[in-house]
Design a protein around this motif. Structure first.
Motif, PDB file in Angstrom:
ATOM      1  N   MET A   1      36.318  49.536  62.862  1.00 27.32           N
ATOM      2  CA  MET A   1      36.319  50.111  61.545  1.00 27.32           C
ATOM      3  C   MET A   1      34.977  49.890  60.875  1.00 27.32           C
ATOM      4  N   SER A   2      34.608  50.835  60.078  1.00 26.00           N
ATOM      5  CA  SER A   2      33.335  50.782  59.365  1.00 26.00           C
ATOM      6  C   SER A   2      33.400  49.804  58.199  1.00 26.00           C
ATOM      7  N   ASN A   3      32.275  49.201  57.882  1.00 27.38           N
ATOM      8  CA  ASN A   3      32.176  48.320  56.722  1.00 27.38           C
ATOM      9  C   ASN A   3      31.668  49.055  55.500  1.00 27.38           C
ATOM     10  N   THR A   4      31.424  50.347  55.627  1.00 24.05           N
ATOM     11  CA  THR A   4      30.990  51.156  54.496  1.00 24.05           C
ATOM     12  C   THR A   4      31.969  52.289  54.308  1.00 24.05           C
ATOM     13  N   PHE A   5      32.023  52.806  53.100  1.00 20.91           N
ATOM     14  CA  PHE A   5      32.917  53.914  52.816  1.00 20.91           C
ATOM     15  C   PHE A   5      32.116  55.200  52.839  1.00 20.91           C
ATOM     16  N   GLU A   6      32.527  56.124  53.682  1.00 22.08           N
ATOM     17  CA  GLU A   6      31.841  57.402  53.784  1.00 22.08           C
ATOM     18  C   GLU A   6      32.858  58.521  53.920  1.00 22.08           C
ATOM     19  N   GLY A   7      32.488  59.682  53.423  1.00 19.88           N
ATOM     20  CA  GLY A   7      33.281  60.879  53.660  1.00 19.88           C
ATOM     21  C   GLY A   7      34.487  61.019  52.767  1.00 19.88           C
ATOM     22  N   ALA A   8      35.454  61.785  53.270  1.00 13.46           N
ATOM     23  CA  ALA A   8      36.662  62.098  52.520  1.00 13.46           C
ATOM     24  C   ALA A   8      37.526  60.856  52.333  1.00 13.46           C
ATOM     25  N   ILE A   9      38.283  60.833  51.246  1.00 16.49           N
ATOM     26  CA  ILE A   9      39.181  59.710  51.006  1.00 16.49           C
ATOM     27  C   ILE A   9      40.581  60.068  51.484  1.00 16.49           C
ATOM     28  N   GLN A  10      41.359  59.043  51.788  1.00 19.53           N
ATOM     29  CA  GLN A  10      42.756  59.228  52.154  1.00 19.53           C
ATOM     30  C   GLN A  10      43.566  58.214  51.369  1.00 19.53           C
ATOM     31  N   VAL A  11      44.507  58.718  50.566  1.00 19.57           N
ATOM     32  CA  VAL A  11      45.386  57.869  49.776  1.00 19.57           C
ATOM     33  C   VAL A  11      46.802  58.127  50.254  1.00 19.57           C
ATOM     34  N   VAL A  12      47.447  57.081  50.793  1.00 13.48           N
ATOM     35  CA  VAL A  12      48.801  57.214  51.321  1.00 13.48           C
ATOM     36  C   VAL A  12      49.766  56.335  50.534  1.00 13.48           C
ATOM     37  N   ALA A  13      49.362  55.100  50.250  1.00 13.44           N
ATOM     38  CA  ALA A  13      50.218  54.154  49.544  1.00 13.44           C
ATOM     39  C   ALA A  13      50.137  54.383  48.035  1.00 13.44           C
ATOM     40  N   THR A  14      51.183  53.989  47.356  1.00  9.81           N
ATOM     41  CA  THR A  14      51.245  54.121  45.901  1.00  9.81           C
ATOM     42  C   THR A  14      50.281  53.149  45.232  1.00  9.81           C
ATOM     43  N   GLY A  15      49.629  53.616  44.174  1.00  8.74           N
ATOM     44  CA  GLY A  15      48.713  52.783  43.411  1.00  8.74           C
ATOM     45  C   GLY A  15      49.414  52.102  42.259  1.00  8.74           C
ATOM     46  N   VAL A  16      48.624  51.642  41.297  1.00  6.81           N
ATOM     47  CA  VAL A  16      49.164  51.024  40.087  1.00  6.81           C
ATOM     48  C   VAL A  16      48.487  51.635  38.865  1.00  6.81           C
ATOM     49  N   ASN A  17      49.209  51.636  37.757  1.00  2.63           N
ATOM     50  CA  ASN A  17      48.671  52.045  36.466  1.00  2.63           C
ATOM     51  C   ASN A  17      48.591  50.817  35.573  1.00  2.63           C
ATOM     52  N   ILE A  18      47.466  50.661  34.887  1.00  2.00           N
ATOM     53  CA  ILE A  18      47.292  49.564  33.944  1.00  2.00           C
ATOM     54  C   ILE A  18      47.088  50.180  32.561  1.00  2.00           C
ATOM     55  N   ALA A  19      47.994  49.885  31.636  1.00  2.00           N
ATOM     56  CA  ALA A  19      47.850  50.368  30.261  1.00  2.00           C
ATOM     57  C   ALA A  19      46.787  49.519  29.570  1.00  2.00           C
ATOM     58  N   THR A  20      45.765  50.176  29.008  1.00  2.00           N
ATOM     59  CA  THR A  20      44.700  49.443  28.340  1.00  2.00           C
ATOM     60  C   THR A  20      44.935  49.367  26.843  1.00  2.00           C
ATOM     61  N   SER A  21      44.435  48.293  26.267  1.00  2.00           N
ATOM     62  CA  SER A  21      44.490  48.094  24.816  1.00  2.00           C
ATOM     63  C   SER A  21      43.306  47.211  24.452  1.00  2.00           C
ATOM     64  N   GLY A  22      43.324  46.652  23.262  1.00  2.00           N
ATOM     65  CA  GLY A  22      42.262  45.767  22.823  1.00  2.00           C
ATOM     66  C   GLY A  22      42.309  44.395  23.475  1.00  2.00           C
ATOM     67  N   THR A  23      43.335  44.158  24.286  1.00  2.00           N
ATOM     68  CA  THR A  23      43.487  42.917  25.037  1.00  2.00           C
ATOM     69  C   THR A  23      43.493  43.246  26.520  1.00  2.00           C
ATOM     70  N   SER A  24      42.786  42.490  27.321  1.00  2.00           N
ATOM     71  CA  SER A  24      42.721  42.727  28.761  1.00  2.00           C
ATOM     72  C   SER A  24      44.118  42.677  29.384  1.00  2.00           C
ATOM     73  N   ALA A  25      44.393  43.628  30.282  1.00  2.00           N
ATOM     74  CA  ALA A  25      45.646  43.655  31.046  1.00  2.00           C
ATOM     75  C   ALA A  25      45.288  43.650  32.524  1.00  2.00           C
ATOM     76  N   SER A  26      46.136  43.028  33.342  1.00  2.00           N
ATOM     77  CA  SER A  26      45.789  42.923  34.757  1.00  2.00           C
ATOM     78  C   SER A  26      46.970  43.266  35.655  1.00  2.00           C
ATOM     79  N   SER A  27      46.644  43.462  36.933  1.00  2.00           N
ATOM     80  CA  SER A  27      47.642  43.784  37.947  1.00  2.00           C
ATOM     81  C   SER A  27      47.102  43.344  39.299  1.00  2.00           C
TER      82      SER A  27
END
Length: 102
Positions: A1-27
């Motif tokens: 596997m390459s150590n650099t990211f090149e070319g087209a992306i592939q997204v298969v797994a579900t991501g996360v959403n972080i709601a932002t506000s005036g206070t830092s939120a994390s996930s």
């Protein structure tokens, strides 16, 4: 596997959403389809947001990397497990997707 990211992306797994506000939120950074931490993630934001990755308790501050709406940032995870986001001027959503190795 390459150590650099090149070319087209592939997204298969579900991501996360972080709601932002005036206070830092994390996930936890979402795992790739393999169940392991991905090498790279793609970050987008509905409004301007400051973003930081790290291990343990991660807190975003207003001098961290800024992600603007309409832009996508691809960054190396480097075995870091958490991500935090903070609004720039108004509340929004930061979306984080794990990228698959191709």
């Amino acid at each position: 596997m390459s150590n650099t990211f090149e070319g087209a992306i592939q997204v298969v797994a579900t991501g996360v959403n972080i709601a932002t506000s005036g206070t830092s939120a994390s996930s936890a950074i979402p795992n790739a389809q393999s169940g392991e931490l991905p090498r790279y993630i793609r970050i987008t934001a509905s409004t301007g947001a400051y973003v930081r990755i790290g291990n343990g308790t991660v807190t975003a501050v207003n001098t961290d990397m800024m992600v603007q709406p309409g832009d996508a940032v691809i960054i190396a995870v480097s075995n870091l497990k958490n991500i935090a986001a903070l609004q720039v001027t108004s509340a929004g959503v930061v979306q984080v997707s794990p990228l698959e190795n191709m």
